[in-house]
Design an enzyme around this catalytic site. Structure first.
Site, PDB file in Angstrom:
ATOM      1  N   HIS A 222       0.860  -1.177   0.000  1.00 17.17           N
ATOM      2  CA  HIS A 222       0.000   0.000   0.000  1.00 17.17           C
ATOM      3  C   HIS A 222       0.898   1.229   0.000  1.00 17.17           C
ATOM      4  O   HIS A 222       2.072   1.176   0.407  1.00 17.17           O
ATOM      5  CB  HIS A 222      -0.878   0.027   1.257  1.00 17.17           C
ATOM      6  N   CYS A 264      -0.436   2.507  -4.445  1.00 10.47           N
ATOM      7  CA  CYS A 264      -1.252   3.690  -4.710  1.00 10.47           C
ATOM      8  C   CYS A 264      -0.434   4.952  -4.438  1.00 10.47           C
ATOM      9  O   CYS A 264       0.525   4.940  -3.662  1.00 10.47           O
ATOM     10  CB  CYS A 264      -2.503   3.686  -3.844  1.00 10.47           C
TER      11      CYS A 264
END
Length: 369
Positions: A222, A264
């Protein structure tokens, strides 16, 4: 195709044969995704509806992305209820895990499935490119080190980070690719932020690279703009704490250093702070560096829970098929085109971002010397 997906087709076979009413529309959508070709369509055009469904169910397991494409085709051909029964997870819209829809142009860019009987096949080079004034040397075995960080399970409560299902598929694919390109590999799973920094510091030592010609670092996690998360939910700054330590290694001077980031790049929440404030990149200090990120600034990176991320899977496909004759800039242009053929749930085409400071062309020369 994964055994789990193949089992889903098998156990639901009777239901699918009975329920799929618009099989020609399903096949048309699969053709648009490059799963079936004109020869298949011609061979099955005179079959009955039931026979066409059975033929398709027999054919799909031969394609690595067959199940995912089938679910998309069902949704696009007015069989949403069937798609959601077959793949309940497709109802969900998990952050960073939504399944982008392939656009019709994907068929024109389709490359062969690089896997044969679950083994990655890399096309071998027939000539050695370099070394020269314009081409990096890539002829030693091993060529270099590939260091992979695969964070897919997270602890901590602020922020709450979901499991990154499908990330291990990416990690395994990268291992297969770079081992096939003659790299020594190290894989670090679910490392805290501090452990990630320790491993980077350790692997940036002189002795690791004096006999190598290239460095590859891949981070699957992430992330937010400028940083990635350790498995403990703490941030690691990409520039200052992942890339810069390797720039201080004298035995890597003049050698290509490649960084691939699957994460991301959303804007950081107001109550979050990065592990450090990143200093601006100074090009003169970044000679021989290439940085490729799975998303442009301010956007999400997308991953399929059953098949891995769209960026990594297309990268592996392109490198396996074309690295025998194309240099890395040409390879990444093709990866960009393929990823761009997918659309996020909001309809926006996906894009990858890259910063290149390479001074020469880089050929991997698979299979040589």
């Amino acid at each position: 195709m994964d055994k789990k997906d193949e089992d889903r087709l098998r156990t639901n076979r009777v239901f699918l044969v009975k329920s799929i009413k618009h099989i020609d529309d399903v096949v048309d959508h699969l053709n648009g995704q490059g799963i079936v070709n004109a020869s298949y369509m011609d061979r099955t055009k005179n079959l009955t509806r039931d026979a066409k469904v059975r033929e398709l169910l027999d054919f799909l397991p031969c394609k690595k992305l067959g199940f995912k494409a089938f679910i998309v085709a069902l949704k696009e051909s007015d069989h949403l209820d069937i798609a959601e029964k077959l793949a309940p997870e497709s109802k969900e819209n998990k952050e960073g895990e939504s399944t982008p829809q392939p656009s019709p142009s994907k068929a024109s860019n389709e490359l062969p499935d690089p896997y044969v009987n679950e083994n990655l096949v890399i096309k071998p080079a027939t000539k050695m490119y370099g070394p020269s004034d314009d081409i990096y040397s890539m002829k030693k075995k091993p060529r270099g080190l590939v260091l992979i960080f695969n964070n897919d399970e997270f602890t901590g409560t602020t922020p709450v980070l979901s499991k990154r299902e499908g990330s291990t598929i990416d990690s395994n694919a990268l291992q297969d690719l770079f081992v096939g390109l003659h790299f020594k590999h190290q894989v670090k799973n679910n490392q805290s932020a501090s452990d990630m920094k320790k491993h980077i510091k350790y692997h940036a030592k002189e002795e690791f690279h004096k006999d190598f010609e290239c460095l590859v670092v891949a981070v699957l996690s992430h992330g937010v703009e400028g940083s990635v998360y350790g498995a403990d939910g703490q941030l690691v700054n990409i520039k200052d704490e992942i890339i810069d330590p390797f720039l201080k290694c004298e035995s890597l001077k003049g050698k290509p250093k490649l960084f691939f980031i699957q994460a991301c790049r959303d804007k950081m929440n107001p109550d979050e702070t990065s592990s450090t404030d990143s200093t601006p990149i100074e090009p003169q200090n970044y000679a021989d560096v290439l940085i490729v990120k799975s998303a442009v600034s301010g956007t999400k990176a997308y991953r399929d829970v059953n098949h891995g991320s769209f960026f990594i899977q297309q990268l592996v496909k392109v490198f396996a098929a074309l690295a025998h004759e194309k240099h890395i800039s040409e390879l990444l242009t093709k990866v960009t085109a393929l990823v761009n053929d997918f659309k996020a749930p909001d309809g926006v085409a996906l894009l990858i971002a890259q910063e290149t400071f390479l001074k020469k062309s880089l050929y991997f020369n698979p299979g040589l010397p």
